[in-house]
Design a protein around this motif. Structure first.
Motif, PDB file in Angstrom:
ATOM      1  N   ARG A  25       0.991  -1.215   0.281  1.00  0.00           N
ATOM      2  CA  ARG A  25      -0.002   0.124  -0.082  1.00  0.00           C
ATOM      3  C   ARG A  25       0.921   1.286   0.019  1.00  0.00           C
ATOM      4  N   ASN A 353      -6.195  -7.726   5.768  1.00  0.00           N
ATOM      5  CA  ASN A 353      -7.246  -6.921   6.087  1.00  0.00           C
ATOM      6  C   ASN A 353      -6.412  -5.823   7.005  1.00  0.00           C
ATOM      7  N   SER A 356      -5.488  -3.390   5.354  1.00  0.00           N
ATOM      8  CA  SER A 356      -6.666  -2.495   4.941  1.00  0.00           C
ATOM      9  C   SER A 356      -7.103  -1.405   5.862  1.00  0.00           C
ATOM     10  N   ASN A 359      -4.041   1.420   7.023  1.00  0.00           N
ATOM     11  CA  ASN A 359      -4.076   2.486   6.034  1.00  0.00           C
ATOM     12  C   ASN A 359      -5.156   3.269   5.303  1.00  0.00           C
ATOM     13  N   GLN A 360      -6.610   2.097   5.866  1.00  0.00           N
ATOM     14  CA  GLN A 360      -7.755   2.851   4.821  1.00  0.00           C
ATOM     15  C   GLN A 360      -9.007   2.852   6.330  1.00  0.00           C
ATOM     16  N   LYS A 362     -10.883   0.927   7.348  1.00  0.00           N
ATOM     17  CA  LYS A 362     -12.464  -0.638   7.749  1.00  0.00           C
ATOM     18  C   LYS A 362     -10.570  -1.653   6.795  1.00  0.00           C
ATOM     19  N   SER A 363     -11.206  -2.517   8.099  1.00  0.00           N
ATOM     20  CA  SER A 363     -10.885  -4.105   7.471  1.00  0.00           C
ATOM     21  C   SER A 363     -11.754  -4.398   6.282  1.00  0.00           C
ATOM     22  N   LEU A 364     -10.970  -5.313   5.330  1.00  0.00           N
ATOM     23  CA  LEU A 364     -11.664  -5.775   3.990  1.00  0.00           C
ATOM     24  C   LEU A 364     -13.002  -6.819   4.459  1.00  0.00           C
TER      25      LEU A 364
END
Ligand code: FAD
Length: 387
Positions: A25, A353, A356, A359-360, A362-364
């Motif tokens: 990422r 997961n 994510s 970085n975002q 939220k998990s996948l």
């Protein structure tokens, strides 16, 4: 102080794939490992079974992701990690095990697992030479498989390095320093201090010690499990086999084995009662007990030559479910710990997961499923059936 986006503590089953997915990422990642190379903690003790057949929805989803990653790894990277899609088979001889396994099928099917109850004649095809006496049938999940833990972990490290991740070995984390806001401001080894926006605890059997450095009391307690491997024999067995029956010797609660991509039979049992602690010395009772169980189930195993045995640790949690997510009370600590007996198979799914989530935000997976792994849950409310 060198500064990173993320510092991962531990280059094992969870730390190495997490570092890879974080680097993928675009994050600047440092992975600190106390041992001289990757996978030398509990990762190398695993026999390499990878299944999505669990009773906990979050574990099912994590391992579905892991299966996708492991099975596609050679195509993605060109590296053979010993992936063998042979499935998992749970043969059944008694009412108790039939009830347990049939009781899990609705939840497993709800999460789209390819798993079914098969009759005894099909079991005899899938496990050639199995003892047919009182065999009732069992479950088969053909999408599951096996991977070489050391080949896989080394490949994750290599690919993470290609994406810029720095791995420092013989670098034991000795202290985490926080500010008054509950933010970790430095990660210290005997030699150096580092800083990072995020710290990920992936320290396996030592995870609780890392948590204690910031005043967190998270229950991860190691228990001891032995395993062994034979000389290679001609391929005859596709699935990994799990026999859930307690052993007649009164010292095992189940046992499992498979034939790896090299043709070797690789096997373990679950001691009953559990042997808590960190003792990794092999015992003299392991081989006599497992040999009896193996030969009782598949009589032709009486001809196997055993190559070596070893002992490792399961980083256990009270409910048998891993602890994955943001640590309570700290602004920048994440946990990928308490993997129990399934950390190798969970590794890529947890890593993807967590990357994510970090970085975002939220998990996948759906929040209501991911929260089943929450570090803030009540660890004593329930138990995973296939832990
Ligand atoms: C006999 C046996 C068979 C098993 N079979 C399977 C199987 O078939 N499938 C499966 O999925 N799982 C299996 N497991 C379980 C699996 O091995 C573990 O669940 C998994 O390896 C745990 O992963 P981890 O990343 O949490 O820990 P590890 O892989 O041990 O990684 C943690 C790393 O953190 C490092 N570390 C700790 N403290 C520090 C510190 N202070 N500073 C720096 N580094 C630190 C450690 O040295 C270690 O390398 C088996 C286990 C055993 C014992």
């Amino acid at each position: 102080m060198e500064t990173y986006d993320v510092i991962v503590i531990g280059a094992g089953s969870i730390g190495a794939p997490s570092a890879y997915f974080l680097a993928q990422r675009g994050l600047k990642v440092l992975c600190l490992e106390q041992l001289p190379s990757s996978g030398q903690g509990q990762n190398k003790a695993a026999i390499g079974g990878v299944r999505a057949t669990h009773s906990d929805p979050a574990k099912i989803k994590i391992c579905q992701k892991s299966l996708e990653i492991f099975s596609g790894w050679k195509e993605l990277t060109g590296t053979d990690i010993g992936w063998k899609k042979g499935g998992y088979c749970f043969p059944v001889y008694e009412d108790r095990e039939e009830k347990i396994l049939k009781g899990l099928l609705p939840i497993q099917k709800k999460y789209n697992l390819n798993i079914d109850w098969i009759d005894d004649s099909r079991i005899k095809e899938v496990i050639p030479g199995i003892n047919p006496e009182k065999l009732r049938g069992g479950t088969l999940s053909p999408e599951d498989g096996q991977v070489s833990p050391l080949k896989a972990i080394n490949s994750f490290v290599h690919e993470a390095q290609k994406k810029g991740t720095k791995f420092l070995f013989q670098s034991k984390v000795t202290a985490l320093k926080t500010d008054s806001q509950g933010c970790i401001v430095s990660v210290e080894t005997q030699k150096e201090k580092y800083s990072a926006g995020i710290v990920l605890n992936a320290a396996g059997a030592d995870a609780s010690e890392i948590c204690k450095m910031v005043g967190l009391d998270i229950p991860v307690f190691p228990d001891c499990h032995e395993a062994g491997i034979s000389a290679p024999i001609a391929p005859f067995l596709d699935p990994l086999v799990v026999d859930l029956r307690p052993g007649a010797e009164g010292k095992t609660s189940n046992f499992y084995f498979g034939q790896n991509s090299e043709g070797q039979i690789i096997f373990c049992y679950t001691p009953n009662p559990p042997i808590l602690g960190t003792n990794r010395h092999s015992t003299s009772e392991f081989m006599p007990i497992i040999a009896r169980r193996l030969v009782d189930l598949i009589p032709r195993f009486k001809n196997l030559t055993i190559r070596r045995v070893w002992r490792g640790l399961y980083p256990m949690t009270p409910d048998g479910v891993a602890i994955v997510g943001k640590a309570p009370g700290l602004s920048n600590l994440y946990l990928g710990i308490g993997m129990c007996g399934q950390g190798f198979m969970m590794g890529p799914g947890v890593g993807a997961n967590l990357a994510s989530l970090i970085n975002q935000g939220k998990s996948l997976m759906e929040d209501e499923v991911f929260t089943l792994l929450s570090p803030s849950r009540n660890f004593y409310a329930k138990k995973e059936v296939l832990k």
